[in-house]
Design a protein around this motif. Structure first.
Motif, PDB file in Angstrom:
ATOM      1  N   LYS A  33       0.853  -1.173   0.000  1.00 21.25           N
ATOM      2  CA  LYS A  33       0.000   0.000   0.000  1.00 21.25           C
ATOM      3  C   LYS A  33       0.896   1.233   0.000  1.00 21.25           C
ATOM      4  CE  LYS A  33      -4.067   2.071   0.272  1.00 21.25           C
ATOM      5  NZ  LYS A  33      -5.139   1.874  -0.718  1.00 21.25           N
ATOM      6  N   TYR A  35       1.261   5.508  -0.686  1.00 21.70           N
ATOM      7  CA  TYR A  35       0.613   6.805  -0.775  1.00 21.70           C
ATOM      8  C   TYR A  35       1.601   7.751  -1.441  1.00 21.70           C
ATOM      9  CZ  TYR A  35      -2.660   4.793   2.577  1.00 21.70           C
ATOM     10  OH  TYR A  35      -3.581   3.980   3.200  1.00 21.70           O
ATOM     11  N   ALA A  40       3.822   2.785   2.592  1.00 22.52           N
ATOM     12  CA  ALA A  40       3.304   2.539   3.938  1.00 22.52           C
ATOM     13  C   ALA A  40       3.429   1.075   4.315  1.00 22.52           C
ATOM     14  CB  ALA A  40       1.848   2.991   4.031  1.00 22.52           C
ATOM     15  N   GLY A  63       4.110   1.525   9.480  1.00 20.87           N
ATOM     16  CA  GLY A  63       3.109   0.872   8.652  1.00 20.87           C
ATOM     17  C   GLY A  63       2.119   0.031   9.421  1.00 20.87           C
ATOM     18  N   SER A  65      -0.507   0.842  11.434  1.00 19.54           N
ATOM     19  CA  SER A  65      -1.917   1.222  11.310  1.00 19.54           C
ATOM     20  C   SER A  65      -2.459   0.933   9.912  1.00 19.54           C
ATOM     21  CB  SER A  65      -2.091   2.709  11.639  1.00 19.54           C
ATOM     22  OG  SER A  65      -1.814   2.959  13.002  1.00 19.54           O
ATOM     23  N   THR A  66      -1.626   1.137   8.894  1.00 17.46           N
ATOM     24  CA  THR A  66      -2.067   0.839   7.526  1.00 17.46           C
ATOM     25  C   THR A  66      -2.317  -0.657   7.367  1.00 17.46           C
ATOM     26  OG1 THR A  66      -0.825   2.710   6.649  1.00 17.46           O
ATOM     27  CG2 THR A  66      -1.470   1.004   5.081  1.00 17.46           C
ATOM     28  N   ASP A  69      -5.563  -1.474   9.080  1.00 11.96           N
ATOM     29  CA  ASP A  69      -6.694  -1.018   8.265  1.00 11.96           C
ATOM     30  C   ASP A  69      -6.986  -1.993   7.131  1.00 11.96           C
ATOM     31  OD1 ASP A  69      -7.046   1.202   9.825  1.00 11.96           O
ATOM     32  OD2 ASP A  69      -6.120   2.614   8.426  1.00 11.96           O
ATOM     33  N   THR A  75      -9.266  -0.267   4.239  1.00  9.60           N
ATOM     34  CA  THR A  75      -8.593   0.200   3.032  1.00  9.60           C
ATOM     35  C   THR A  75      -8.151  -1.016   2.238  1.00  9.60           C
ATOM     36  OG1 THR A  75      -6.865   1.694   2.187  1.00  9.60           O
ATOM     37  CG2 THR A  75      -6.270   0.304   4.041  1.00  9.60           C
ATOM     38  N   GLY A 225       7.470  -0.050   6.565  1.00  2.00           N
ATOM     39  CA  GLY A 225       6.508  -0.797   5.767  1.00  2.00           C
ATOM     40  C   GLY A 225       6.796  -2.270   5.623  1.00  2.00           C
TER      41      GLY A 225
END
Length: 316
Positions: A33, A35, A40, A63, A65-66, A69, A75, A225
């Motif tokens: 993922k 951005y 991330a 990374g 929290s990503t 998610d 996400t 990440g």
């Protein structure tokens, strides 16, 4: 509903079924993922068995929290696959198999604690009783209090009750003990031990390394990440492949000590120095040879805190 959506995952009014019973709790394969230029999550593979209690650790921006998610389906990864109990995250959420307590989200100001938890329970087909959720979260004595009259730590425990009232198979917690004092944190983890005793799977992100050391079956370190270490507390400490050197050294320079052969990090507190080293013999020889004033030298195995510094430092 949006005010508490980040503390609970809703499901349809149908029994829990489907999925692959042999698939384990979480399977993350080749997930990425980005951005813009920020990676991330950058090629993560992670598999969790049912019943594991896993701590997700790493510095800010690692990374975590990503990844959480994407596991929750909040996400979508640009590459790779995420499955929960052999299903897509959205399907597992609708089946009521997942509960979550994230850092964001709020409680309803005009509702009591009991009313809030009861409202969430009413959205599920087979929740635990409201009284049981309140008891497990340690907020039964706050049942009649409105959220505007709760302290930060109390609000966290109410959000925990909201997350578990659906009786989920998988519980994901992001910094669950933020705003709790030492006593409340201890009570929270006692509640968690009871909740997981029946084989539920728990993933929690925390900045309190002692929580991971005391409670997790397994720790996963992330940095930039990627996963840089994954195993039991003892295995991760061993992965750091180092030892900690303690000594008394007046006038020590932290930068110079960090530059010694094999040193992963160095700290200076008044006359006391602490060096985490991946090659302690080399570091010790350099220390003694370069700093003859060093005394009271002690070499011990790394702690989880030391492993964290060694594995997630910017130089590693």
């Amino acid at each position: 509903m949006n005010t508490i959506a980040d503390s609970v995952s809703l499901r349809e009014d149908r029994p829990r079924s489907g999925g692959d019973a042999t698939a384990g709790a979480i399977a993350v394969r080749g997930v990425r993922k980005h951005y813009g230029e920020v990676r991330a999550v950058d090629g993560v593979d992670l598999t969790l068995a049912e019943g594991e209690v896993v701590a997700l650790l790493g510095p800010n921006g690692a990374g975590k929290s990503t990844l959480v998610d994407m596991i929750l389906g909040l996400t979508t990864p640009q590459e790779g696959i995420v499955e929960i109990f052999g299903r897509a995250p959205a399907e597992a959420v609708r089946a009521g198999d997942v509960g979550a307590m994230l850092q964001t989200g709020a409680l309803l100001d005009d509702a009591t604690v009991r009313e809030t938890v009861a409202m969430i329970a009413s959205l599920h087909r087979s929740p635990m009783t409201v009284d049981d959720a309140l008891r497990r979260a340690g907020v039964a004595d706050l049942a009649g209090r409105r959220s505007t009259r709760l302290s930060g730590g109390q609000r966290q425990r109410v959000r925990f009750a909201v997350a578990i009232v659906s009786d989920p198979r998988l519980l994901i917690l992001d910094e669950p003990t933020a705003a709790m004092d030492v006593v409340t944190r201890r009570q929270f983890w006692e509640s968690m031990r009871e909740f997981t005793s029946s084989g539920r799977t728990v993933v929690f992100a925390t900045h309190y390394l002692e929580e991971a050391e005391d409670f997790a079956d397994r720790v996963v370190f992330m940095k930039a990440g990627r996963i840089v270490a994954d195993g039991s507390v003892r295995e991760v400490e061993a992965l750091a492949a180092g030892r900690t050197i303690h000594a008394t050294l007046p006038g020590a320079d932290e930068r110079e000590l960090a530059g010694l052969p094999g040193a992963a990090s160095a700290q200076v507190r008044r006359d006391q120095i602490v060096i985490v080293s991946s090659r302690s013999d080399e570091t010790l020889r350099a220390l003694v040879g370069g700093y003859p004033a060093a005394r009271d030298i002690e070499v011990v195995g790394v702690s989880l805190d030391d492993a964290f510094l060694a594995l997630t430092s910017s130089e590693s």
